[in-house]
Design an enzyme around this catalytic site. Structure first.
Site, short mmCIF file in Angstrom:
data_model
loop_
_atom_site.label_atom_id
_atom_site.label_comp_id
_atom_site.label_asym_id
_atom_site.label_seq_id
_atom_site.Cartn_x
_atom_site.Cartn_y
_atom_site.Cartn_z
N LEU A 143 34.68 42.95 31.40
CA LEU A 143 35.76 43.77 31.45
C LEU A 143 35.91 44.16 33.13
O LEU A 143 35.00 44.45 33.68
CB LEU A 143 35.72 44.98 30.69
N ASP A 144 37.14 44.09 33.57
CA ASP A 144 37.38 44.56 35.06
C ASP A 144 36.76 46.31 35.13
O ASP A 144 36.72 47.01 33.83
CB ASP A 144 38.51 44.82 35.27
N ARG A 145 36.45 46.70 36.19
CA ARG A 145 35.86 47.86 36.53
C ARG A 145 36.58 49.00 36.05
O ARG A 145 36.11 49.84 35.43
CB ARG A 145 35.51 48.11 37.83
N THR A 147 38.80 48.80 33.70
CA THR A 147 39.52 48.89 32.30
C THR A 147 38.60 49.27 31.55
O THR A 147 37.03 49.48 31.39
CB THR A 147 39.65 47.35 31.90
N ARG A 245 46.56 41.75 33.68
CA ARG A 245 47.27 42.38 34.46
C ARG A 245 48.38 41.56 35.33
O ARG A 245 49.31 41.80 35.71
CB ARG A 245 46.09 42.97 35.52
#
Length: 313
Positions: A143-145, A147, A245
């Site tokens: 997961l993105d930082r 998110t 995104r």
């Protein structure tokens, strides 16, 4: 002061469950605290042997391999309180499920999934510190930082392989909630747009829609409509970097407080209402359990800040 005895050569027999793991990753668990550069140096110099022979860093271990682990000196850690301990302890409260094969955690926003790019602490490092007895612990996906939400960790290599197969075969169902700008059209159920990843000199990753990129698809449905914003559920069919995104931006509805792909005016309005993080949350994950063979679903609640902004809207 007690004098420390010098480290000695160790011979480690590889457990069947570790078969397939790269030797460099195996050494990182055997030589905790040793820098990666030193691990590659001792591999290059032939100090690490497998079944008495030299190997390359990309060598994949086999069951019952005998690994010669050389003595490596590391500077002793000081006894000062570690500021990361609080972070590690707080992760325990976010665990949604755990057994001997998997761990599912509701990742907080602002924590990277692993250390790197100037970060020494990441989710996986925190979980390893929380479970020092675990022989194996690896991320199944990322997961993105910024998110938050459901992320899956394998506690056995066999479980990791099993779940990577599900990811490749499209058997894992991941759902996200995103607050986007404007009124999402009721008849827009998917975004299909090829994505190309660019890495800047700083190491920052930026993704854009480009015909030369990889095929990408995200399915959408509306959850709630507000004045000037929509809460949507996003289900990625492919798993590209920053996919949801960039697809939201491509559709003309960027996600609230997205510092890379957002709309400045919309973000400012959301910040005034009390939102200071990306509104993207991995709300649920569904897959086949690697031990039971049964389908399982886990859901992660929105954090207090996301709940408050929805109440305000």
């Amino acid at each position: 002061m007690k004098e420390q005895s010098p480290p000695k050569v160790r011979f480690v027999t590889v457990d069947a469950d570790l078969a397939g793991q790269r030797i460099d990753n195996f050494l990182r668990t055997q030589l905790k605290g040793v820098p990666k550069s030193m691990i590659y140096r001792i591999l290059r110099k032939g100090e690490v042997r497998v079944n008495k022979g030299r190997i390359k860093p990309e060598y994949k271990l086999q069951a019952d391999d005998i690994v010669r682990v050389p003595p490596v000196r590391v500077s002793p850690a000081d006894d000062k309180p570690n500021p990361k301990l609080d972070k590690v302890a707080s992760l325990a409260e976010q665990i949604l499920f755990e057994d001997d094969r998997i761990l599912v955690i509701n990742k907080p926003s602002g924590i990277a999934v692993h250390g790197g790019s100037g970060l020494s602490f990441g989710l996986i490092e925190g979980l390893r510190a929380l479970r020092p007895e675990a022989k194996f612990m690896e991320l199944v996906h990322r997961l993105d930082r910024d998110t938050s939400g459901c992320i899956l960790i394998a506690k056995k290599r066999s479980a990791l392989r099993h779940m990577h197969e599900q990811l490749r075969d499209g058997q894992m169902d991941k759902r996200y909630q995103a607050l986007v700008q404007g009124e999402w059209p009721e008849n827009r159920f998917k975004v299909k747009a090829p994505l190309q990843k660019n890495v800047l000199q700083s190491g920052e990753r930026l993704v854009n829609v480009n015909e030369a990129g990889k095929p990408s698809e995200t399915r959408y449905r509306i959850l709630s409509q507000f004045a000037g914003a929509t809460l949507v559920e996003a289900s990625p069919i492919t798993g590209r970097t920053h996919q949801i995104r960039v697809h939201c931006l491509h559709a003309g509805h960027p996600i609230a407080c997205d510092t890379k792909y957002g709309d400045a005016q919309f973000d400012e309005k959301m910040r005034k209402l009390g939102l200071n993080r990306l509104f993207l949350h991995a709300s649920s994950i569904r897959f086949i359990h690697p031990k039971s063979g049964e389908p399982v679903t886990f859901t992660a609640p929105l954090d207090n800040q996301l709940c408050r902004i929805l109440d305000t809207l």
